[in-house]
Write a protein that holds these residues in place. Structure first.
Motif, PDB file in Angstrom:
ATOM      1  N   GLY A 260     -42.739  -8.294 -17.039  1.00  0.00           N
ATOM      2  CA  GLY A 260     -43.474  -6.995 -16.736  1.00  0.00           C
ATOM      3  C   GLY A 260     -44.798  -7.295 -16.547  1.00  0.00           C
ATOM      4  N   GLY A 261     -45.693  -6.092 -16.555  1.00  0.00           N
ATOM      5  CA  GLY A 261     -47.010  -6.163 -16.314  1.00  0.00           C
ATOM      6  C   GLY A 261     -47.751  -6.679 -17.499  1.00  0.00           C
ATOM      7  N   ASN A 262     -49.056  -7.043 -17.238  1.00  0.00           N
ATOM      8  CA  ASN A 262     -49.922  -7.727 -18.359  1.00  0.00           C
ATOM      9  C   ASN A 262     -50.405  -6.685 -19.519  1.00  0.00           C
ATOM     10  OD1 ASN A 262     -51.366  -9.284 -20.123  1.00  0.00           O
ATOM     11  ND2 ASN A 262     -53.054  -9.732 -18.581  1.00  0.00           N
ATOM     12  N   VAL A 263     -49.393  -5.903 -20.182  1.00  0.00           N
ATOM     13  CA  VAL A 263     -49.768  -4.920 -20.952  1.00  0.00           C
ATOM     14  C   VAL A 263     -49.068  -4.950 -22.318  1.00  0.00           C
ATOM     15  CG1 VAL A 263     -49.095  -2.465 -21.391  1.00  0.00           C
ATOM     16  CG2 VAL A 263     -49.436  -3.212 -19.049  1.00  0.00           C
ATOM     17  N   ASN A 264     -49.933  -4.680 -23.536  1.00  0.00           N
ATOM     18  CA  ASN A 264     -49.205  -4.855 -24.821  1.00  0.00           C
ATOM     19  C   ASN A 264     -47.960  -4.112 -25.007  1.00  0.00           C
ATOM     20  OD1 ASN A 264     -51.745  -6.192 -25.177  1.00  0.00           O
ATOM     21  ND2 ASN A 264     -52.522  -4.847 -26.785  1.00  0.00           N
ATOM     22  N   THR A 265     -47.155  -4.793 -25.707  1.00  0.00           N
ATOM     23  CA  THR A 265     -46.235  -3.965 -26.163  1.00  0.00           C
ATOM     24  C   THR A 265     -46.010  -3.074 -27.440  1.00  0.00           C
ATOM     25  OG1 THR A 265     -44.745  -6.196 -25.259  1.00  0.00           O
ATOM     26  CG2 THR A 265     -43.328  -4.454 -26.824  1.00  0.00           C
ATOM     27  N   ASN A 266     -45.310  -1.728 -27.105  1.00  0.00           N
ATOM     28  CA  ASN A 266     -45.294  -0.990 -27.869  1.00  0.00           C
ATOM     29  C   ASN A 266     -43.934  -0.481 -27.880  1.00  0.00           C
ATOM     30  OD1 ASN A 266     -48.113  -0.041 -29.346  1.00  0.00           O
ATOM     31  ND2 ASN A 266     -48.136  -0.309 -27.299  1.00  0.00           N
ATOM     32  N   GLY A 267     -42.989  -0.449 -29.241  1.00  0.00           N
ATOM     33  CA  GLY A 267     -41.742  -0.146 -29.095  1.00  0.00           C
ATOM     34  C   GLY A 267     -41.035  -0.251 -30.345  1.00  0.00           C
ATOM     35  N   GLN A 268     -39.769  -0.377 -30.530  1.00  0.00           N
ATOM     36  CA  GLN A 268     -38.760  -0.457 -31.663  1.00  0.00           C
ATOM     37  C   GLN A 268     -37.762  -1.492 -31.451  1.00  0.00           C
ATOM     38  OE1 GLN A 268     -37.747   3.596 -32.344  1.00  0.00           O
ATOM     39  NE2 GLN A 268     -39.624   4.027 -32.994  1.00  0.00           N
ATOM     40  N   TYR A 269     -37.103  -2.051 -32.449  1.00  0.00           N
ATOM     41  CA  TYR A 269     -36.326  -2.585 -32.677  1.00  0.00           C
ATOM     42  C   TYR A 269     -35.209  -2.405 -33.796  1.00  0.00           C
ATOM     43  CZ  TYR A 269     -33.119  -7.092 -32.980  1.00  0.00           C
ATOM     44  OH  TYR A 269     -31.817  -7.895 -33.070  1.00  0.00           O
ATOM     45  N   GLU A 270     -33.882  -2.359 -33.303  1.00  0.00           N
ATOM     46  CA  GLU A 270     -32.981  -2.105 -34.540  1.00  0.00           C
ATOM     47  C   GLU A 270     -31.641  -3.017 -34.341  1.00  0.00           C
ATOM     48  OE1 GLU A 270     -31.337   1.941 -36.418  1.00  0.00           O
ATOM     49  OE2 GLU A 270     -30.561   1.652 -34.165  1.00  0.00           O
ATOM     50  N   LEU A 271     -31.303  -3.565 -35.387  1.00  0.00           N
ATOM     51  CA  LEU A 271     -30.277  -4.111 -35.513  1.00  0.00           C
ATOM     52  C   LEU A 271     -29.261  -3.854 -36.576  1.00  0.00           C
ATOM     53  CD1 LEU A 271     -28.865  -7.021 -34.344  1.00  0.00           C
ATOM     54  CD2 LEU A 271     -29.789  -7.946 -36.271  1.00  0.00           C
ATOM     55  N   ILE A 272     -27.779  -3.652 -36.200  1.00  0.00           N
ATOM     56  CA  ILE A 272     -26.842  -3.080 -37.192  1.00  0.00           C
ATOM     57  C   ILE A 272     -25.629  -3.950 -37.247  1.00  0.00           C
ATOM     58  CG2 ILE A 272     -25.416  -1.268 -37.746  1.00  0.00           C
ATOM     59  CD1 ILE A 272     -27.178   0.639 -36.097  1.00  0.00           C
ATOM     60  N   TRP A 273     -25.234  -4.378 -38.585  1.00  0.00           N
ATOM     61  CA  TRP A 273     -24.277  -5.283 -38.729  1.00  0.00           C
ATOM     62  C   TRP A 273     -23.205  -4.808 -39.865  1.00  0.00           C
ATOM     63  CZ3 TRP A 273     -29.166  -6.195 -40.117  1.00  0.00           C
ATOM     64  CH2 TRP A 273     -29.390  -6.496 -41.615  1.00  0.00           C
ATOM     65  N   GLU A 274     -22.051  -5.501 -39.956  1.00  0.00           N
ATOM     66  CA  GLU A 274     -21.164  -5.056 -41.095  1.00  0.00           C
ATOM     67  C   GLU A 274     -20.899  -6.508 -41.610  1.00  0.00           C
ATOM     68  OE1 GLU A 274     -17.544  -3.597 -39.768  1.00  0.00           O
ATOM     69  OE2 GLU A 274     -16.920  -5.025 -38.377  1.00  0.00           O
ATOM     70  N   GLN A 275     -20.859  -6.339 -43.212  1.00  0.00           N
ATOM     71  CA  GLN A 275     -20.829  -7.469 -43.872  1.00  0.00           C
ATOM     72  C   GLN A 275     -19.144  -7.805 -43.982  1.00  0.00           C
ATOM     73  OE1 GLN A 275     -24.979  -7.641 -46.050  1.00  0.00           O
ATOM     74  NE2 GLN A 275     -23.133  -7.298 -47.502  1.00  0.00           N
ATOM     75  N   ARG A 276     -18.802  -9.103 -44.111  1.00  0.00           N
ATOM     76  CA  ARG A 276     -17.369  -9.481 -43.909  1.00  0.00           C
ATOM     77  C   ARG A 276     -16.774  -9.734 -45.569  1.00  0.00           C
ATOM     78  NH1 ARG A 276     -14.959 -11.506 -39.671  1.00  0.00           N
ATOM     79  NH2 ARG A 276     -13.149 -11.089 -40.755  1.00  0.00           N
TER      80      ARG A 276
END
Length: 200
Positions: A184-200
């Protein structure tokens, strides 16, 4: 005839019933995942706050026991990120400084009666931010990915993949690199990241 016997359901475990009252209770039809009730689902959550456009965001996942990744969500409201997943192989180069970032917590904080404490997590995650700090090995291709960007840096464009009832990714014990390059454009990133998992 003792009609009460029709409602006693002998031999059926009580935790599969919705109530303990004959004539009222039903066999539970529950879409809830067993791993949620077993407290073996975990969530990683992290934020991007004015990450420079020219920098990579790199996560190192160290998985010590098998897991199923059931959801990943990348959300940005300024800038954009191309999210690629790489296996840890000979020949890749990483020069960043890893540090703890974000948080890992049980997805279900209501502890099952079979435990005294929550099961230990089998995944550790650290993050580094910097310019050209990750380079894949020669001819190494990512094993998956996604992307999220804003339109004119005004409209939120979330990217979510997997869900508890949809496609999953099963990961054996290993190290994975999650590399978020700029788009995208030359702009700083603001946001969120989420990861969900189940353990075996």
């Amino acid at each position: 005839m003792n009609f009460l016997k029709w409602f006693t359901l002998p031999g059926i475990p009580s935790d599969t019933l919705t109530d303990d009252q004959p004539g009222i209770r039903r066999i539970a039809v529950d879409s809830q995942q067993t791993s949620f009730e077993k407290n073996t689902q975990f969530r990683f959550f992290d934020r991007f706050v004015d990450v420079p456009y020219g920098s990579q965001i790199v996560y190192k996942l160290t998985i010590s026991a098998p897991i199923n990744i059931i959801q990943r969500t990348l959300l940005v409201w300024s800038g954009g990120r191309d999210y690629l997943i790489y296996k840890d192989v000979a020949g890749l180069a990483f020069t960043g400084a890893l540090a703890d970032s974000g948080s890992i917590a049980p997805l279900n904080e209501n502890l099952a009666s079979i435990y005294e404490t929550h099961p230990l997590k089998t995944v550790s995650i650290q993050r580094a931010v910097g310019v050209d700090i990750f380079t894949p090995a020669t001819n190494q291709n990512p094993i998956g990915g996604t992307a999220a960007a804003t339109e004119g840096n005004a409209t939120n464009k979330p990217s979510s993949e997997y869900s508890p009832n949809d496609t999953r990714y099963g990961a054996s014990p290993q190290v994975l690199w999650l590399v978020l390059g700029n788009i995208g454009g030359n702009v700083n990133t603001n946001g969120q990241y989420e990861l969900i998992w189940e353990q075996r």
